[in-house]
Design a protein around this motif. Structure first.
Motif, PDB file in Angstrom:
ATOM      1  N   GLY A 147      13.636   1.436  35.600  1.00 44.81           N
ATOM      2  CA  GLY A 147      15.044   1.774  35.804  1.00 44.81           C
ATOM      3  C   GLY A 147      15.450   1.799  37.259  1.00 44.81           C
ATOM      4  O   GLY A 147      16.624   2.005  37.567  1.00 44.81           O
ATOM      5  N   ALA A 148      14.488   1.600  38.155  1.00 39.48           N
ATOM      6  CA  ALA A 148      14.786   1.677  39.590  1.00 39.48           C
ATOM      7  C   ALA A 148      15.496   0.416  40.070  1.00 39.48           C
ATOM      8  O   ALA A 148      15.195  -0.688  39.630  1.00 39.48           O
ATOM      9  CB  ALA A 148      13.505   1.884  40.376  1.00 39.48           C
ATOM     10  N   THR A 149      16.418   0.623  40.986  1.00 40.88           N
ATOM     11  CA  THR A 149      17.080  -0.499  41.642  1.00 40.88           C
ATOM     12  C   THR A 149      16.312  -0.800  42.926  1.00 40.88           C
ATOM     13  O   THR A 149      16.034   0.097  43.722  1.00 40.88           O
ATOM     14  CB  THR A 149      18.541  -0.151  41.954  1.00 40.88           C
ATOM     15  N   GLN A 181       9.849 -15.768  43.388  1.00 39.49           N
ATOM     16  CA  GLN A 181      10.513 -15.794  42.090  1.00 39.49           C
ATOM     17  C   GLN A 181       9.771 -14.908  41.115  1.00 39.49           C
ATOM     18  O   GLN A 181       8.541 -14.845  41.132  1.00 39.49           O
ATOM     19  CB  GLN A 181      10.552 -17.235  41.556  1.00 39.49           C
ATOM     20  N   ILE A 182      10.525 -14.203  40.280  1.00 38.72           N
ATOM     21  CA  ILE A 182       9.922 -13.420  39.198  1.00 38.72           C
ATOM     22  C   ILE A 182      10.398 -14.052  37.894  1.00 38.72           C
ATOM     23  O   ILE A 182      11.560 -13.889  37.516  1.00 38.72           O
ATOM     24  CB  ILE A 182      10.310 -11.931  39.285  1.00 38.72           C
ATOM     25  N   PRO A 183       9.525 -14.826  37.236  1.00 40.51           N
ATOM     26  CA  PRO A 183       9.940 -15.493  35.994  1.00 40.51           C
ATOM     27  C   PRO A 183      10.448 -14.489  34.964  1.00 40.51           C
ATOM     28  O   PRO A 183       9.933 -13.386  34.853  1.00 40.51           O
ATOM     29  CB  PRO A 183       8.656 -16.174  35.497  1.00 40.51           C
ATOM     30  N   GLY A 184      11.496 -14.871  34.247  1.00 41.29           N
ATOM     31  CA  GLY A 184      12.071 -14.003  33.227  1.00 41.29           C
ATOM     32  C   GLY A 184      13.151 -13.084  33.766  1.00 41.29           C
ATOM     33  O   GLY A 184      13.760 -12.327  33.020  1.00 41.29           O
ATOM     34  N   THR A 185      13.367 -13.123  35.086  1.00 43.94           N
ATOM     35  CA  THR A 185      14.443 -12.346  35.707  1.00 43.94           C
ATOM     36  C   THR A 185      15.275 -13.316  36.545  1.00 43.94           C
ATOM     37  O   THR A 185      14.919 -14.483  36.668  1.00 43.94           O
ATOM     38  CB  THR A 185      13.890 -11.243  36.630  1.00 43.94           C
ATOM     39  N   ASN A 186      16.335 -12.803  37.156  1.00 46.30           N
ATOM     40  CA  ASN A 186      17.080 -13.678  38.054  1.00 46.30           C
ATOM     41  C   ASN A 186      16.671 -13.484  39.509  1.00 46.30           C
ATOM     42  O   ASN A 186      17.393 -13.876  40.412  1.00 46.30           O
ATOM     43  CB  ASN A 186      18.595 -13.515  37.869  1.00 46.30           C
ATOM     44  N   PHE A 238      18.023  -9.401  48.322  1.00 46.34           N
ATOM     45  CA  PHE A 238      18.384  -9.536  46.911  1.00 46.34           C
ATOM     46  C   PHE A 238      18.179  -8.177  46.256  1.00 46.34           C
ATOM     47  O   PHE A 238      17.259  -7.450  46.610  1.00 46.34           O
ATOM     48  CB  PHE A 238      17.504 -10.595  46.226  1.00 46.34           C
ATOM     49  N   THR A 239      19.061  -7.847  45.329  1.00 48.63           N
ATOM     50  CA  THR A 239      18.957  -6.551  44.646  1.00 48.63           C
ATOM     51  C   THR A 239      18.739  -6.782  43.167  1.00 48.63           C
ATOM     52  O   THR A 239      19.386  -7.638  42.563  1.00 48.63           O
ATOM     53  CB  THR A 239      20.239  -5.726  44.896  1.00 48.63           C
ATOM     54  N   PHE A 240      17.792  -6.041  42.603  1.00 47.94           N
ATOM     55  CA  PHE A 240      17.483  -6.177  41.181  1.00 47.94           C
ATOM     56  C   PHE A 240      17.098  -4.821  40.609  1.00 47.94           C
ATOM     57  O   PHE A 240      16.428  -4.025  41.272  1.00 47.94           O
ATOM     58  CB  PHE A 240      16.332  -7.175  40.980  1.00 47.94           C
ATOM     59  N   THR A 241      17.523  -4.556  39.369  1.00 49.89           N
ATOM     60  CA  THR A 241      17.151  -3.316  38.686  1.00 49.89           C
ATOM     61  C   THR A 241      16.113  -3.638  37.623  1.00 49.89           C
ATOM     62  O   THR A 241      16.364  -4.456  36.737  1.00 49.89           O
ATOM     63  CB  THR A 241      18.404  -2.657  38.058  1.00 49.89           C
ATOM     64  N   PHE A 242      14.944  -3.013  37.762  1.00 52.62           N
ATOM     65  CA  PHE A 242      13.849  -3.233  36.809  1.00 52.62           C
ATOM     66  C   PHE A 242      14.014  -2.269  35.646  1.00 52.62           C
ATOM     67  O   PHE A 242      13.628  -1.113  35.713  1.00 52.62           O
ATOM     68  CB  PHE A 242      12.496  -3.027  37.501  1.00 52.62           C
ATOM     69  N   THR A 249       1.765  -9.351  41.930  1.00 49.07           N
ATOM     70  CA  THR A 249       2.380  -8.707  40.765  1.00 49.07           C
ATOM     71  C   THR A 249       3.136  -7.456  41.214  1.00 49.07           C
ATOM     72  O   THR A 249       2.802  -6.836  42.216  1.00 49.07           O
ATOM     73  CB  THR A 249       1.334  -8.293  39.708  1.00 49.07           C
ATOM     74  N   ILE A 250       4.155  -7.128  40.441  1.00 47.64           N
ATOM     75  CA  ILE A 250       4.887  -5.877  40.610  1.00 47.64           C
ATOM     76  C   ILE A 250       4.740  -5.125  39.296  1.00 47.64           C
ATOM     77  O   ILE A 250       5.007  -5.671  38.227  1.00 47.64           O
ATOM     78  CB  ILE A 250       6.376  -6.134  40.927  1.00 47.64           C
ATOM     79  N   THR A 251       4.253  -3.892  39.377  1.00 46.84           N
ATOM     80  CA  THR A 251       4.084  -3.089  38.167  1.00 46.84           C
ATOM     81  C   THR A 251       5.271  -2.138  38.036  1.00 46.84           C
ATOM     82  O   THR A 251       5.577  -1.397  38.965  1.00 46.84           O
ATOM     83  CB  THR A 251       2.767  -2.297  38.221  1.00 46.84           C
ATOM     84  N   VAL A 252       5.931  -2.211  36.892  1.00 45.89           N
ATOM     85  CA  VAL A 252       7.038  -1.293  36.617  1.00 45.89           C
ATOM     86  C   VAL A 252       6.541  -0.316  35.546  1.00 45.89           C
ATOM     87  O   VAL A 252       6.205  -0.716  34.437  1.00 45.89           O
ATOM     88  CB  VAL A 252       8.290  -2.057  36.151  1.00 45.89           C
ATOM     89  N   ALA A 253       6.430   0.949  35.914  1.00 51.59           N
ATOM     90  CA  ALA A 253       5.841   1.954  35.018  1.00 51.59           C
ATOM     91  C   ALA A 253       6.852   3.051  34.690  1.00 51.59           C
ATOM     92  O   ALA A 253       7.731   3.334  35.471  1.00 51.59           O
ATOM     93  CB  ALA A 253       4.614   2.582  35.659  1.00 51.59           C
TER      94      ALA A 253
END
Ligand SMILES: [Cu+2]
Length: 162
Positions: free
Chosen positions: A95-97, A112-117, A130-134, A158-162
């Motif tokens: 949920g973090a921006t 690039q992070i596939p599956g996101t913009n 660039f700003t993105f909310t996971f 990799t970026i881990t979103v927990a």
């Protein structure tokens, strides 16, 4: 070769329209000073030495920095053929921006992070934002999408979103 008068007129019109298009494009790019959406990593208008990027804030401290309530700044440096911070170092709460700030110290890389913009160019001596909310937890693959040299295929993290 015989060419019909109307065919000649139509060809002339087509070539003239191509010229008009190129003139409009040229004015738009050069006369109006169009720039890629980046800012210089070192501020000011002088193009900085890209190899100094790692000694200059914010790129001297690559990594995730908390800047607000569920808001982070993620500083990343692309180097042939890896990203700093290195693998398994980026853990983001769901949920973090995240405000990405990306640069390169050598050649043009991609991020690039596939599956996101999330899709950026890492340009030597420039900062790309660039700003993105996971929203969804999981492991996000980060890939270079610019062919940057012989080790290009090894350039990922990799970026881990927990
Ligand atoms: Cu690459």
């Amino acid at each position: 070769m015989h060419m019909h008068r109307l065919e000649k007129m139509w060809l002339t019109f087509g070539v003239a329209m191509l010229a008009v298009f190129l003139i409009v494009l040229g004015i738009g790019v050069f006369a109006n000073g169009a720039q890629p959406p980046t800012t210089h990593a070192h501020g000011g208008h002088e193009k900085p030495a890209p190899e100094l990027a790692e000694e200059t804030a914010p790129f001297d401290k690559p990594g995730l920095h908390k800047i607000g309530d569920n808001e982070y700044k993620l500083v990343m440096v692309a180097i042939a053929f890896a990203y700093k911070p290195l693998e398994d170092k980026i853990v983001i709460p769901a949920g973090a921006t995240v405000h990405f700030e990306v640069t390169s110290t050598d050649v043009v890389h991609g991020l690039q992070i596939p599956g996101t913009n999330v899709n950026m160019m890492a340009v030597p001596g420039e900062t790309t934002n660039f700003t993105f909310t996971f929203k969804k937890p999981g492991e996000y693959l980060v890939l270079c999408n610019e062919y940057c040299g012989n080790g290009h295929e090894m350039m990922w993290t990799t970026i881990t979103v927990a």
